[in-house]
Every structure is written in structure tokens, then in C-alpha cells.
Design a protein around this motif. Structure first.
Motif, short mmCIF file in Angstrom:
data_model
loop_
_atom_site.label_atom_id
_atom_site.label_comp_id
_atom_site.label_asym_id
_atom_site.label_seq_id
_atom_site.Cartn_x
_atom_site.Cartn_y
_atom_site.Cartn_z
N GLY A 55 84.78 69.78 76.54
CA GLY A 55 86.15 69.92 77.05
C GLY A 55 87.23 69.36 76.15
O GLY A 55 88.23 68.89 76.64
N GLY A 56 87.03 69.40 74.84
CA GLY A 56 88.02 68.88 73.91
C GLY A 56 88.14 67.37 73.91
O GLY A 56 89.08 66.83 73.36
N LEU A 57 87.20 66.68 74.54
CA LEU A 57 87.22 65.22 74.62
C LEU A 57 86.26 64.60 73.62
O LEU A 57 85.26 65.20 73.26
CB LEU A 57 86.81 64.76 76.02
N GLN A 58 86.58 63.39 73.20
CA GLN A 58 85.63 62.60 72.43
C GLN A 58 84.71 61.93 73.43
O GLN A 58 85.16 61.13 74.25
CB GLN A 58 86.34 61.55 71.60
N ALA A 59 83.43 62.28 73.40
CA ALA A 59 82.50 61.80 74.41
C ALA A 59 81.16 61.46 73.79
O ALA A 59 80.84 61.91 72.68
CB ALA A 59 82.32 62.86 75.50
N ALA A 60 80.38 60.67 74.52
CA ALA A 60 79.04 60.31 74.07
C ALA A 60 78.22 59.87 75.27
O ALA A 60 78.76 59.49 76.31
CB ALA A 60 79.09 59.18 73.05
N ILE A 61 76.93 59.95 75.09
CA ILE A 61 76.00 59.32 76.01
C ILE A 61 75.61 58.01 75.35
O ILE A 61 75.25 57.98 74.17
CB ILE A 61 74.76 60.20 76.25
N ALA A 62 75.74 56.92 76.10
CA ALA A 62 75.46 55.59 75.55
C ALA A 62 74.75 54.77 76.61
O ALA A 62 74.70 55.15 77.78
CB ALA A 62 76.76 54.91 75.13
N ASP A 63 74.21 53.66 76.19
CA ASP A 63 73.61 52.75 77.16
C ASP A 63 73.85 51.32 76.75
O ASP A 63 74.18 51.02 75.61
CB ASP A 63 72.12 53.04 77.37
N ASP A 64 73.72 50.44 77.75
CA ASP A 64 73.72 49.01 77.48
C ASP A 64 72.32 48.52 77.81
O ASP A 64 71.37 49.30 77.77
CB ASP A 64 74.83 48.29 78.28
N SER A 65 72.15 47.30 78.16
CA SER A 65 70.80 46.78 78.37
C SER A 65 70.11 47.35 79.60
O SER A 65 68.90 47.27 79.72
CB SER A 65 70.85 45.25 78.48
N SER A 66 70.88 47.97 80.53
CA SER A 66 70.23 48.42 81.77
C SER A 66 70.68 49.78 82.30
O SER A 66 70.04 50.31 83.18
CB SER A 66 70.48 47.38 82.87
#
Length: 108
Positions: free
Chosen positions: A18-29
């Protein structure tokens, strides 16, 4: 696609949605959809806790990233805002109180 995220997050996959800067990310949980938005003093990130199914729907174009942000799996999103002094301020906001689109930074 996002190349940077808040310090506690590890980017797993950049997304072009959708024209956005995006990512799949995670932290410790938790796994998140992370959207990068420009802020007055530097980058801001909206981090929505998400299930694998919800992330797949965004990745495949079956759902809008904004839909996931407004309906995260916890009912909240974490908003990280870069301040003028370079520090990072974190806010946790209920999805139900978020305005639409990128104006949601006003809720943080």
C-alpha cells in the motif's frame, strides 16, 4: 521497505504494501507488523502485534496494513516516536482509540 526499526526489534522481512514502508519484525516474545512513518524530528514506527495469519493476509494483499494496525491481536499498538533530542519515546495505544491513517501519531 523498512531498513531500520526500534532498537528492541529484529526485522525479519521487508514488505511493500500500500505504498507504505513496512516490515515483519519481532522482539523477544512477539511478532509485529511495523510501519515506518515520517515524524517531525525523525522516524516514527507503529508496531502492531500480529498473528501469522494476519501477517500473511497483509503480505498477500488480502488485508490492508491499516486494518491490522486497527485490529491487532492484543488490541493495542506500540508507537515509537523520535524526539528532537534524538531519544525515542514509546507509547502503548488502544487500537479502538486510533484515528485513521498516518494521523494516528497524534494518538501517541
Amino acid at each position: 521497505m523498512i531498513t531500520a526499526a526500534p532498537p528492541s526489534f529484529n526485522i525479519r522481512e521487508g514488505l511493500a504494501v500500500g505504498g507504505l514502508q513496512a516490515a515483519i519484525a519481532d522482539d523477544s516474545s512477539t511478532r509485529y507488523l511495523v510501519l515506518a512513518l515520517p515524524g517531525r524530528a525523525g522516524p516514527c514506527w507503529v508496531c502492531a502485534p500480529a498473528s501469522d495469519a494476519a501477517l500473511a493476509a497483509v503480505r498477500d494483499g488480502r488485508s490492508s496494513p491499516w486494518n491490522l494496525v486497527h485490529h491487532s491481536c492484543t488490541g493495542t499498538v506500540d508507537i515509537y516516536r523520535t524526539m528532537r533530542d534524538g531519544s525515542l519515546r514509546e507509547s502503548v495505544v488502544l487500537c479502538s482509540s486510533l484515528p485513521l491513517g498516518d494521523t494516528l501519531l497524534s494518538a501517541a
